[in-house]
Design an enzyme around this catalytic site. Sequence first.
Site, mmCIF file in Angstrom:
data_model
loop_
_atom_site.group_PDB
_atom_site.id
_atom_site.type_symbol
_atom_site.label_atom_id
_atom_site.label_comp_id
_atom_site.label_asym_id
_atom_site.label_seq_id
_atom_site.Cartn_x
_atom_site.Cartn_y
_atom_site.Cartn_z
ATOM 1 N N SER A 1 0.848 -1.187 0.000
ATOM 2 C CA SER A 1 0.000 0.000 0.000
ATOM 3 C C SER A 1 0.884 1.237 0.000
ATOM 4 O O SER A 1 2.046 1.187 0.439
ATOM 5 C CB SER A 1 -0.887 0.000 1.257
ATOM 6 O OG SER A 1 -1.453 1.271 1.497
ATOM 7 N N TYR B 1 -0.270 0.112 10.495
ATOM 8 C CA TYR B 1 -0.594 -0.328 9.140
ATOM 9 C C TYR B 1 0.579 -0.075 8.209
ATOM 10 O O TYR B 1 0.975 -0.948 7.429
ATOM 11 C CB TYR B 1 -1.835 0.415 8.643
ATOM 12 C CG TYR B 1 -2.231 0.074 7.222
ATOM 13 C CD1 TYR B 1 -2.754 -1.170 6.907
ATOM 14 C CD2 TYR B 1 -2.078 1.011 6.197
ATOM 15 C CE1 TYR B 1 -3.122 -1.489 5.609
ATOM 16 C CE2 TYR B 1 -2.442 0.708 4.893
ATOM 17 C CZ TYR B 1 -2.964 -0.538 4.608
ATOM 18 O OH TYR B 1 -3.322 -0.844 3.308
#
Length: 326
Positions: free
Chosen positions: A166, A192
């Site tokens: 990501s 994350y």
Amino acid sequence: MSVSPSPITTAFTAQSTADEVVAGVDLSGTRAVVTGAASGIGVETARSLARAGAEVTLAVRDTAAGARVARDLTATTGNDDIRVAHLDLADRSSVGRFLADWNGPLHLLVNNAGIMATPETRTAEGWELQFATNHLGHFALALGLHAALAAGAAERGGSRVVALSSAGHMYSPVHFDDLHFHRRPYDPMLAYGRSKTAVVLFAVEATRRWADDGITANAVNPGGISTGLQRHFPRELREEFARHEAAGVFRYKTVRQGAATTLVAAVAPEFANTGGHYLDDAREAYTVPDDADPAEHPHAVKRWALDPAAAERLWSVSAELLRAAA
């Protein structure tokens, strides 16, 4: 690992769909595993692989949802070689059962499943949940499937691992002194980010270790797609993303567009037998310094995610975590 003098490009773009990438590709006889294939881009990844003729195993936490997806894939592609297997990446015993049940060669492993910005949660081992799911679970899965991937490579002249990262990787390197937020206050987006940096580092080191076995691994950023992945976003974060979209920092993709870069890494000839790359918008991303502003470089990869020393260290640390928890 093959190192290109300039980023690898393809004929596809940010607007391409997964089906466009596999158009004309014959995957008959190819065995693929797609984790997290009961929803979101995992479904469309599996659908395009099935449409091209692959045998696809949907590795999912919710097998009832997986069975519904399997029926839908068969109905829409005509491919009835769709299988469903239970897999909870945060549960070592679940990963172990999946591995024990796997038989035969494997040609394509798509580490698609993931969680994002969850409240502070720990596994039974005390591992931070995002790191445990996005990285460690997939790491254990890939290790356990190494022999199957090597057998698949011997059959087809190469097998591939695709690991979904990501743009969130740009917000944090892997902090080896505190992998699980035992010392620092927990921050869901930083957690994350480091888990997605770990995903890229895995692809770098897996390729270095396994290229001689015919196995290559690449990481991909699917781009901004509105799915259930964002269900834990607080209001202020949703507003920030809306501002970035309004300013043109990024544009949301459809789910089928979001799966396209995964399919490029999985089947495009440009990425055959070359790994350790980070793909964005259907091509290899350009690299920026670690202090680069993510808002100014939404389609780049930071150097910390491609650092071979960090990749080797993460592999060793991850393997030791798994050994200690066995």
